[in-house]
Motif scaffolding. Structure first.
Motif, PDB file in Angstrom:
ATOM      1  N   UNK A  21       0.828  -1.200   0.000  1.00 16.15           N
ATOM      2  CA  UNK A  21       0.000   0.000   0.000  1.00 16.15           C
ATOM      3  C   UNK A  21       0.866   1.256   0.000  1.00 16.15           C
ATOM      4  N   UNK A  22       0.551   2.179  -0.907  1.00 16.56           N
ATOM      5  CA  UNK A  22       1.275   3.433  -1.000  1.00 16.56           C
ATOM      6  C   UNK A  22       2.436   3.403  -1.974  1.00 16.56           C
ATOM      7  N   UNK A  23       2.855   2.210  -2.381  1.00 20.43           N
ATOM      8  CA  UNK A  23       3.976   2.082  -3.313  1.00 20.43           C
ATOM      9  C   UNK A  23       3.461   1.936  -4.746  1.00 20.43           C
ATOM     10  N   UNK A  24       4.273   2.360  -5.690  1.00 17.66           N
ATOM     11  CA  UNK A  24       3.989   2.211  -7.105  1.00 17.66           C
ATOM     12  C   UNK A  24       5.137   1.464  -7.774  1.00 17.66           C
ATOM     13  N   UNK A  25       4.857   0.932  -8.950  1.00 16.26           N
ATOM     14  CA  UNK A  25       5.885   0.219  -9.713  1.00 16.26           C
ATOM     15  C   UNK A  25       5.824   0.694 -11.154  1.00 16.26           C
ATOM     16  N   UNK A  26       6.990   0.808 -11.779  1.00 14.38           N
ATOM     17  CA  UNK A  26       7.059   1.202 -13.184  1.00 14.38           C
ATOM     18  C   UNK A  26       8.120   0.357 -13.867  1.00 14.38           C
ATOM     19  N   UNK A  27       7.814  -0.105 -15.071  1.00 17.25           N
ATOM     20  CA  UNK A  27       8.737  -0.937 -15.836  1.00 17.25           C
ATOM     21  C   UNK A  27       8.992  -0.289 -17.188  1.00 17.25           C
ATOM     22  N   UNK A  28      10.269  -0.064 -17.500  1.00 14.95           N
ATOM     23  CA  UNK A  28      10.663   0.604 -18.745  1.00 14.95           C
ATOM     24  C   UNK A  28      11.635  -0.290 -19.512  1.00 14.95           C
ATOM     25  N   UNK A  29      11.336  -0.625 -20.781  1.00  9.32           N
ATOM     26  CA  UNK A  29      12.296  -1.415 -21.580  1.00  9.32           C
ATOM     27  C   UNK A  29      13.461  -0.548 -22.021  1.00  9.32           C
ATOM     28  N   UNK A  30      14.648  -0.851 -21.512  1.00  9.84           N
ATOM     29  CA  UNK A  30      15.774   0.037 -21.815  1.00  9.84           C
ATOM     30  C   UNK A  30      17.077  -0.745 -21.943  1.00  9.84           C
ATOM     31  N   UNK A  31      17.597  -1.255 -20.842  1.00  6.58           N
ATOM     32  CA  UNK A  31      18.898  -1.919 -20.885  1.00  6.58           C
ATOM     33  C   UNK A  31      18.764  -3.304 -21.510  1.00  6.58           C
ATOM     34  N   UNK A  32      19.725  -3.673 -22.314  1.00  9.43           N
ATOM     35  CA  UNK A  32      19.661  -4.915 -23.076  1.00  9.43           C
ATOM     36  C   UNK A  32      20.487  -5.997 -22.389  1.00  9.43           C
ATOM     37  N   UNK A  33      19.803  -7.019 -21.895  1.00  7.15           N
ATOM     38  CA  UNK A  33      20.469  -8.107 -21.181  1.00  7.15           C
ATOM     39  C   UNK A  33      21.176  -9.013 -22.180  1.00  7.15           C
ATOM     40  N   UNK A  34      22.426  -9.322 -21.888  1.00  6.89           N
ATOM     41  CA  UNK A  34      23.253 -10.089 -22.821  1.00  6.89           C
ATOM     42  C   UNK A  34      24.142 -11.063 -22.056  1.00  6.89           C
ATOM     43  N   UNK A  35      24.657 -12.036 -22.804  1.00  2.00           N
ATOM     44  CA  UNK A  35      25.830 -12.762 -22.359  1.00  2.00           C
ATOM     45  C   UNK A  35      27.025 -12.047 -22.983  1.00  2.00           C
ATOM     46  N   UNK A  76      12.581  -2.470 -13.792  1.00  2.00           N
ATOM     47  CA  UNK A  76      11.443  -2.244 -12.908  1.00  2.00           C
ATOM     48  C   UNK A  76      11.881  -1.556 -11.633  1.00  2.00           C
ATOM     49  N   UNK A  77      11.223  -0.451 -11.326  1.00  2.00           N
ATOM     50  CA  UNK A  77      11.501   0.289 -10.099  1.00  2.00           C
ATOM     51  C   UNK A  77      10.259   0.317  -9.233  1.00  2.00           C
ATOM     52  N   UNK A  78      10.483   0.180  -7.938  1.00  2.00           N
ATOM     53  CA  UNK A  78       9.414   0.253  -6.946  1.00  2.00           C
ATOM     54  C   UNK A  78       9.704   1.456  -6.052  1.00  2.00           C
ATOM     55  N   UNK A  79       8.685   2.308  -5.848  1.00  2.00           N
ATOM     56  CA  UNK A  79       8.945   3.531  -5.095  1.00  2.00           C
ATOM     57  C   UNK A  79       7.748   3.903  -4.223  1.00  2.00           C
ATOM     58  N   UNK A  80       8.034   4.636  -3.182  1.00  2.00           N
ATOM     59  CA  UNK A  80       7.049   4.999  -2.178  1.00  2.00           C
ATOM     60  C   UNK A  80       6.348   6.299  -2.561  1.00  2.00           C
ATOM     61  N   UNK A  81       5.245   6.161  -3.300  1.00  2.00           N
ATOM     62  CA  UNK A  81       4.480   7.330  -3.745  1.00  2.00           C
ATOM     63  C   UNK A  81       3.637   7.905  -2.615  1.00  2.00           C
ATOM     64  N   UNK A  82       3.452   7.137  -1.530  1.00  2.00           N
ATOM     65  CA  UNK A  82       2.725   7.659  -0.383  1.00  2.00           C
ATOM     66  C   UNK A  82       3.572   8.585   0.460  1.00  2.00           C
TER      67      UNK A  82
END
Length: 562
Positions: free
Chosen positions: A265-279, A521-527
């Motif tokens: 409760x009070x937290x939000x999550x946002x997911x942005x496609x950006x960094x490219x995971x590789x071997x 993905x970042x999780x942050x306290x919007x409350x």
């Protein structure tokens, strides 16, 4: 930020474990309630272990400071196509042929020790970058001239349009009156940093350190008064701390991400496609790489043997997305993804038959134990992964099972962030799971220059910056250099032939084996705080380890209710 390195994906992790006992314990974060000071943002970057005090903004091991303590001239948003936002600079412009960059600086700015900031500091910083190979990751060779206290020009022998975002947005300015006396800036840790930024270093302990707002900041003291960085023991500890309301912002995986907001409760999550995971592979034998991964056929076989749907489900909770083997982002850079690629995006399912066909055509024979071999050498490789990075650990363990089915043996080696980073940088590895960071502005040019140009690498034993694969291809180098001289405003038609050349070569050679585009993905306290980036207002890439994006977010946050 395997930042990176820094400003790269420096979810820095070191040896050892600690707890978040530094913070007051409390029940879970109900109602956005945090157990911490309402003026203090508690952040976790993914570091597992203890902080090593280093605030040199040009050090690969810097733990913080870019943007927050040391400012660039402008902020370039890599997440979307925005106009650059002024920081220490207010305007810049090119001459007609792209050989002279004129920069206007902000006036009445002071360093945190009270000294005045002016054009001499900018010229000193640019010259320091040019003359210090360890700092010069983008091949800057310009000549700087101070016009007056608030104006600087940078001259180039050839058009250098694409240097501007890196020079202006990713080069934090340092104070000449301090740095001119540093004999070895490459190794100096800058334990007591002096900057112009919105925050100052307040206190430091190996388990946590605090930035406090700068009351003399040129844009006014931030409403966010303190940022406290804590060290935990890895992803699980971060998830537990979020559940307990003990941290306010982290970028990383948490269980049941689909129901995160409902469960926190009070937290939000946002997911942005950006960094490219590789071997990442140490690929270049001419620069000292050794092992089966130096064979392009092996790298291609691994590429086709991956079941990315399974990897996405088991390791990344389906937050990752399709990746292009030409390394333009399929969403952000859709217009630049070459039509000439064999695979516009990597298949999300495995093609075992294709992988085996590639190996056998290259002379590999499957032994009685099911593992391919050539000239008496088995296809056995070690992949490095940082201890505590549960998503990556799950990914490489799953990958080992998948590759075993096509006759490739993968041994997983977990080690501290320091060990993994050092071996990756110096080339003393075979495979490592990591992410390629996007560069100075939303254009695929930067990922090509950083990770695929021979200028950005070194022989094994020396630290690459950051072409860790040691990839060197004259055709790719030439195309990148031509792109660097083109004005982006000339349009896609002028630029696309060079992108086609680069993408075809790196799809064929595959020094970095594409896994997926990470859904960061970042999780942050919007409350507790307002002003966070959203899908609608994505004013900065919202990863706590992405610099200087983190500082742009710090400047926007306000305690809830204000």
């Amino acid at each position: 930020m395997s930042l990176h390195a820094r400003w790269r994906r420096a979810r820095a992790a070191a040896i050892g474990t600690v707890t978040i006992g530094l913070l007051a314990t409390a029940c879970g974060g109900s109602g956005g309630g945090s157990s911490t000071d309402p003026d203090t943002l508690i952040v976790y970057t993914g570091l597992a272990g203890e902080w090593q005090r280093n605030y040199n903004p040009y050090s690969p091991e810097a733990i913080e400071g870019i943007g927050s303590i040391y400012e660039p001239l402008f902020f370039f948003n890599t997440a979307r196509q925005d106009e650059p936002a002024g920081r220490l600079g207010t305007e810049y412009a090119w001459n007609e042929d792209g050989t002279e960059l004129s920069i206007t600086l902000r006036e009445d700015v002071t360093w945190s020790d009270g000294e005045a900031f002016d054009a001499e500091d900018v010229a000193f910083t640019f010259d320091l970058i040019r003359d210090t190979p360890a700092f010069n990751s983008f091949g800057f060779d310009g000549t700087t001239e101070v016009v007056d206290a608030s104006h600087v020009t940078v001259s180039f022998e050839d058009p250098a349009y694409m240097d501007a975002p890196q020079l202006l947005g990713k080069s934090p300015i340092v104070p000449e009156h301090i740095w001119a006396g540093i004999e070895e800036p490459e190794t100096d840790i800058m334990a007591e940093p002096v900057g112009t930024g919105p925050f100052l270093l307040d206190d430091f302990k190996p388990q946590a350190f605090t930035l406090t707002s700068n009351p003399d900041y040129w844009d006014g003291e931030p409403e966010l008064k303190n940022v406290r960085y804590v060290a935990l023991s890895g992803n699980q500890a971060g998830a537990d701390a979020l559940a307990a309301g003990e941290i306010d912002w982290q970028t990383g995986p948490v269980p049941d991400i689909a129901n995160f907001e409902e469960n926190h409760e009070g937290y939000k999550v946002i997911t942005i496609p950006m960094n490219q995971t590789v071997l990442v592979t140490c690929a270049n034998t001419e620069l000292g790489c050794e092992g089966p991964q130096t064979d392009p056929a092996v790298r291609q076989a691994i590429f086709h043997a991956m079941d990315r749907e399974t990897l996405n489900s088991l390791a990344f909770q389906n937050t990752s997305s399709e990746i292009s083997p030409g390394f333009a982002l399929p969403e952000r850079d859709a217009a630049y993804v070459s039509a000439d690629l064999e695979n516009r995006t990597a298949s999300m399912t495995a093609d075992a038959a294709q992988a085996e066909e590639i190996l056998e055509a290259a002379g590999y024979v499957r032994g009685g134990d099911g593992i391919y071999a050539k000239d008496g050498v088995k296809l056995e490789m070690t992949v490095n992964v940082v201890t505590g990075w549960t998503d990556y650990i799950t990914a490489v363990n799953t990958m080992a099972e998948q590759l075993n089915e096509v006759g490739i043996k993968l041994t997983v080696n977990q080690a501290s962030w320091n060990e993994v980073t050092d071996s990756r940088n110096t080339g003393n590895f075979q495979l490592a799971i990591d992410s390629l960071y996007p560069g100075a502005s939303p254009d695929p040019y930067y990922i090509y220059y950083q990770f695929f140009h021979s200028q950005s690498t070194k022989p094994v034993g020396e630290s690459a910056n950051p072409n860790w694969s040691r990839y060197a291809n004259p055709e790719v180098d030439a195309a990148i250099e031509e792109l660097g001289q083109l004005n982006p405003e000339d349009g896609q038609d002028a630029r696309q032939p060079y992108y086609d050349t680069i993408q075809a070569a790196i799809e064929r050679d595959m020094p970095y084996i594409p896994i997926m585009v990470a859904g960061t993905t970042s999780e942050f306290n919007a409350g507790k705080f307002s002003g966070w980036p959203t899908d609608v207002n994505l004013y900065a890439f919202p990863a706590v380890w992405s610099r200087p994006d983190q500082s742009q977010i710090f400047r926007n946050l306000k305690p809830a209710g204000e």
